[in-house]
Design a protein around this motif. Sequence first.
Motif, PDB file in Angstrom:
ATOM      1  N   VAL A  87       0.905  -1.222  -0.101  1.00 44.19           N
ATOM      2  CA  VAL A  87      -0.065  -0.366   0.074  1.00 44.19           C
ATOM      3  C   VAL A  87       1.023   0.903  -0.313  1.00 44.19           C
ATOM      4  O   VAL A  87       2.075   1.430   0.301  1.00 44.19           O
ATOM      5  CB  VAL A  87      -0.933   0.244   1.455  1.00 44.19           C
ATOM      6  CG1 VAL A  87      -1.536   1.391   1.428  1.00 44.19           C
ATOM      7  CG2 VAL A  87      -2.279  -1.126   1.212  1.00 44.19           C
ATOM      8  N   LYS A 113      -5.244   5.499  -0.486  1.00 46.35           N
ATOM      9  CA  LYS A 113      -4.617   4.570   0.037  1.00 46.35           C
ATOM     10  C   LYS A 113      -4.930   4.026  -1.189  1.00 46.35           C
ATOM     11  O   LYS A 113      -5.777   3.372  -1.864  1.00 46.35           O
ATOM     12  CB  LYS A 113      -5.541   3.884   1.433  1.00 46.35           C
ATOM     13  CG  LYS A 113      -5.006   2.852   1.626  1.00 46.35           C
ATOM     14  CD  LYS A 113      -5.712   1.628   2.602  1.00 46.35           C
ATOM     15  CE  LYS A 113      -5.166   0.881   2.810  1.00 46.35           C
ATOM     16  NZ  LYS A 113      -5.880  -0.225   4.064  1.00 46.35           N
ATOM     17  N   THR A 148      -3.518   0.720  -3.292  1.00 48.39           N
ATOM     18  CA  THR A 148      -3.249  -0.937  -3.267  1.00 48.39           C
ATOM     19  C   THR A 148      -2.739  -0.999  -4.150  1.00 48.39           C
ATOM     20  O   THR A 148      -3.736  -1.389  -5.731  1.00 48.39           O
ATOM     21  CB  THR A 148      -4.173  -1.376  -2.307  1.00 48.39           C
ATOM     22  OG1 THR A 148      -4.091  -0.494  -1.200  1.00 48.39           O
ATOM     23  CG2 THR A 148      -3.758  -2.529  -1.711  1.00 48.39           C
TER      24      THR A 148
END
Length: 358
Positions: free
Chosen positions: A157, A199, A201
């Motif tokens: 991440v 975020k 990922t």
Amino acid sequence: MKGILLIISVLLGVGTSAFAQPKASFDKTTHEFGTILWKNPATATFKITNSGDKPLVISNVTTSCGCTIADWTKEPIAPGKTGTVSSTFDAKALGRFQKSVGIYCNASPQPIYLAIRGEVTADPKNYTFTHPFQIGAIRLNKEELEFEDANKGEKPVIELLVANTSDKLYTPVLMHLPPYLSAVATPEKLGRGRTGKIKVTLDTEKLPKLGLTTASVYLSRFPGDKVGEENEIPVSAVLLPDFSNISQQERLNPPAIHLSAKELEMGTLASDEKKSHTIIVTNKGKSNLEIRDLQVFNSALGVQLKKRVLKPGASTKMKITAFGNNLKKVKGSPRVLMITNDPNNPKIIIKVKVTSKK
């Protein structure tokens, strides 16, 4: 005679067992935060690779102050595999700081120390320090997203910090995400002068191939925004080869790559200029060295390699060329990536310092 052979076999078995041991290799030993906001926790993540022959076990991680919280991979790390150690720093005081993180593991009789450092500021509006990159009225802490050392099955991440300097409510959105990326914004909306994060990922199972995969995502600056050079954010992911299943013989006699240079200075180029530099690649190991992948991170560079397989002691030439006409068109740092079968150096990055003449 059978008794002698039995004794020799036992001694060889004991010798092999004594030689096998875990070995901890870190991607870095110091994390530089730069400038962070007071009472705004920041996390540093260190990657730890077991380059030994037995499982690596981290029994404990300690920190030098109560303002730092550590976390780590709890399960044993198999040979050739990677784990993480993270340290979250919650600033209680202003000014410069340096904290240590102690790693207790079965690869060393003494703790292995890592460091985190940076500077804490109390001015939440001074986004030029904490969010140095600007796209429209939105400021970011990164101009590109780099997943540098990914292993198959992992989901690393990256947190992209976002600051809204406009006078309107803003919704952080990354557009044109490739199938191997997902993004979640927290909070979903940012008021004037507020900060948040996206975020991002990476799903390594969905990467198309070993080595380098590049793409571009685009930050939406306002509702109905379109994609273009102004809001482009380059993304790169490097998927490393898996060495967990190589034999003991291969571990004891690995290839060993050596480069005459890992950083090139090419100065400033006009749009109609190009400049080349040659690097000598040598195999200083005990078995054949294979260059499994050779790529550039953007079109400002070109690379040519004469041989992809080198016997022990053999060398070859690699020619790297910078093109002035492409420097202004691309974002991100000009670099060359090599993926090899050297278990101690599966990834080599060659940095090229070159700028476009204004």
